[in-house]
Design an enzyme around this catalytic site. Structure first.
Site, PDB file in Angstrom:
ATOM      1  N   GLN A 103      20.520  47.834  36.005  1.00 23.82           N
ATOM      2  CA  GLN A 103      20.114  48.524  37.225  1.00 23.82           C
ATOM      3  C   GLN A 103      19.071  47.690  37.969  1.00 23.82           C
ATOM      4  O   GLN A 103      18.042  47.311  37.407  1.00 23.82           O
ATOM      5  CB  GLN A 103      19.540  49.908  36.919  1.00 23.82           C
ATOM      6  CG  GLN A 103      19.338  50.735  38.195  1.00 23.82           C
ATOM      7  CD  GLN A 103      18.749  52.099  37.921  1.00 23.82           C
ATOM      8  OE1 GLN A 103      17.571  52.195  37.594  1.00 23.82           O
ATOM      9  NE2 GLN A 103      19.540  53.148  38.069  1.00 23.82           N
ATOM     10  N   TYR A 188      12.797  55.616  45.768  1.00 27.08           N
ATOM     11  CA  TYR A 188      12.468  54.202  45.787  1.00 27.08           C
ATOM     12  C   TYR A 188      12.957  53.567  47.096  1.00 27.08           C
ATOM     13  O   TYR A 188      13.408  54.262  48.004  1.00 27.08           O
ATOM     14  CB  TYR A 188      12.999  53.525  44.529  1.00 27.08           C
ATOM     15  CG  TYR A 188      12.378  54.117  43.278  1.00 27.08           C
ATOM     16  CD1 TYR A 188      10.999  54.070  43.094  1.00 27.08           C
ATOM     17  CD2 TYR A 188      13.153  54.762  42.310  1.00 27.08           C
ATOM     18  CE1 TYR A 188      10.405  54.649  41.969  1.00 27.08           C
ATOM     19  CE2 TYR A 188      12.563  55.336  41.193  1.00 27.08           C
ATOM     20  CZ  TYR A 188      11.191  55.281  41.028  1.00 27.08           C
ATOM     21  OH  TYR A 188      10.602  55.864  39.935  1.00 27.08           O
TER      22      TYR A 188
END
Length: 374
Positions: A103, A188
Site C-alpha cells: 500500500q 490522507y
C-alpha cells in the site's frame, strides 16, 4: 455454512493473480520498521509470512517520500535500503505460498512538524485536520499529538508528489511485490483532494467541481499504473468516513465519478473502507449497487466483517473479496479458523503501534495454542 459452501473460500482471479480464497488481510499500521531510515526488517518479514494463507495480503501503508510520513516508525518505499527491506518481506511471503501487494501512502496534512524540515505538512489547502497522529518522542515512547495547520501544495508541488508515487510503484515492483494499492482513504492526501471540506482550491485541482476534486487521484493512478501495470494496481477509498474534518456532502457523487474514471483505466480493484465504529452509518444498498454499476473491476470491502457478514456481502454480489484487519493480528491462521469455525484469539491493544515481537509476531496458530492449553 461450511468452508466448501461459503463464497469466502472460492478461488478468484485478480488481474494476473490466482487467489485461493476471497479473504484479504487488510492494511494495518504496526510501526515496527527499523531506525534510522524507516526500513522494513526481519521481524516484519516473519509477521507477514505467518499470515501468508490469506488470499491476498495488503501491507501496512508505506510512505512514498519523507514528506509523506505522518506517524513514527512506519516503513517507507523511497530509499534503496527500504526496497531491500521490503524484498526480504516479499521473499518470505512467497516462500510460504502467499501473495502480497504494497500500500502506497502520502498522509498529507495528517502529520506532525517533526517529520518536516520546515515544520509544515502539506495538503490541498491550508486547513488543519482536527486530528492527532502517533509520534515517538526522544524517549522512544509514542504519543498522540495534534496535527498543525499544513502548507497548501503549489501546482509544481503536486506534480512532484505524483512523481513520488510513480517512483514508489517502481520500487515496489523492484522489491518483488505482486502489485500495489494506492491509499486514497481515511483522510490522507488523496482523500483530502476528494472532499470539499479539505479542498478549497480554485485552480485545476479545485474542490468546487467533480473534475477538480478527482484530478489528483487520477494522476496518481495513471502514474502508479505506468510502473506496476493497471492489472496489478488497486485503490482504497472511504466514502463514509467522517472524522478528521472529512464530512463532505459531495463525497458520494465524487467517489462514483472517480470509480467510473478508474474503471476506464482498467485498474484491478477498488478497496472500500466501511465505517466500523459502534454507531457508524450502514452502507446503503443503493450505494453498493451504484458502485457496482460505475466500476466493473474487482471490489474489496473492509470494516468489522465476520465470516457470516462476509459470506453475505459476497453472495449479494456487492463485493468480490472481504478484508479482515484486527482479526488477523492475533490469528495468523485466520483463514483456517474461519473455515472450521475455530475460536478467534484476542489481540493486545497496547501492542498495536511500535515495540518488538510481543503482540506482533508472537501470536500462535490455533493448534499450537490448543496444545499449550491442553
Amino acid at each position: 455454512m461450511t468452508a466448501t459452501s461459503s463464497p469466502l473460500f472460492r478461488p478468484l482471479q485478480l488481474g494476473p493473480l490466482n487467489l485461493p480464497s476471497r479473504i484479504v488481510m487488510a492494511p494495518m499500521t504496526r510501526a515496527r520498521s527499523s531506525q534510522p531510515g524507516d526500513v522494513p526488517n526481519a521481524l516484519m518479514a516473519q509477521y507477514y509470512a505467518q499470515r501468508a494463507s490469506a488470499g491476498l495480503i495488503v501491507t501496512e501503508a508505506s510512505q512514498v517520500s519523507r514528506q509523506g510520513q505522518g506517524y513514527s516508525f512506519t516503513p517507507g518505499i523511497y530509499s534503496d535500503a527500504q526496497v531491500e527491506g521490503w524484498r526480504r518481506v516479499t521473499e518470505a511471503v512467497h516462500a510460504e505460498g502467499g501473495r502480497i501487494v504494497l500500500q502506497l501512502w502520502h498522509v498529507g496534512r495528517m502529520s506532525h512538524a517533526s517529520f518536516h524540515a520546515d515544520g509544515l505538512p502539506v495538503a490541498p489547502s491550508a486547513i488543519a485536520p482536527q486530528a492527532q497522529v502517533w509520534v515517538a518522542g526522544d524517549d522512544g515512547v509514542g504519543r498522540m499529538v495534534d496535527s498543525p495547520v499544513p502548507r497548501a501544495l503549489s501546482v509544481p508541488d503536486i506534480a512532484a508528489v505524483v512523481g513520488d508515487f510513480r517512483r514508489a510503484a517502481a520500487n515496489a515492483m523492484r522489491a518483488g511485490f505482486d502489485g500495489v494499492e494506492i491509499h486514497g482513504a481515511n483522510g490522507y492526501l488523496i482523500d483530502q483532494f476528494l472532499r470539499t471540506t479539505s479542498n478549497q482550491r480554485t485552480d485545476a485541482y479545485t474542490g468546487a467541481t467533480l473534475e477538480g476534486r478527482t484530478r489528483f487521484a487520477l494522476e496518481v493512478a495513471a502514474a502508479v499504473a505506468s510502473e506496476a501495470g493497471a492489472e496489478r494496481t488497486g485503490m482504497r477509498l472511504a466514502p463514509f468516513i467522517t472524522q478528521r474534518g472529512m464530512d463532505c456532502p459531495e463525497i458520494i457523487p465524487t467517489i462514483l465519478h472517480l470509480a467510473r474514471q478508474l474503471d476506464a483505466t482498467g485498474l484491478a480493484y477498488l478497496h472500500l473502507v466501511e465505517a466500523d465504529w459502534a454507531d457508524a452509518p450502514q452502507i446503503p444498498e443503493s450505494f453498493r449497487a451504484a458502485l457496482r454499476q460505475a466500476y466493473q473491476g474487482r471490489l474489496i470491502v473492509a470494516g468489522g466483517y465476520d465470516a457470516t457478514r462476509a459470506s453475505q456481502v459476497l453472495s449479494d454480489g456487492f463485493a468480490d473479496l472481504v478484508a479482515f484487519g484486527r482479526p488477523f493480528i492475533a490469528n495468523p491462521d485466520l483463514p483456517r479458523r474461519l473455515a472450521h469455525g475455530l475460536p478467534l484469539a484476542a489481540f493486545d491493544p497496547k501492542a498495536l503501534f511500535g515495540g518488538a515481537a510481543q503482540g506482533y509476531s508472537d501470536y500462535a496458530p490455533y493448534e499450537a495454542v490448543a496444545e499449550a492449553t491442553a
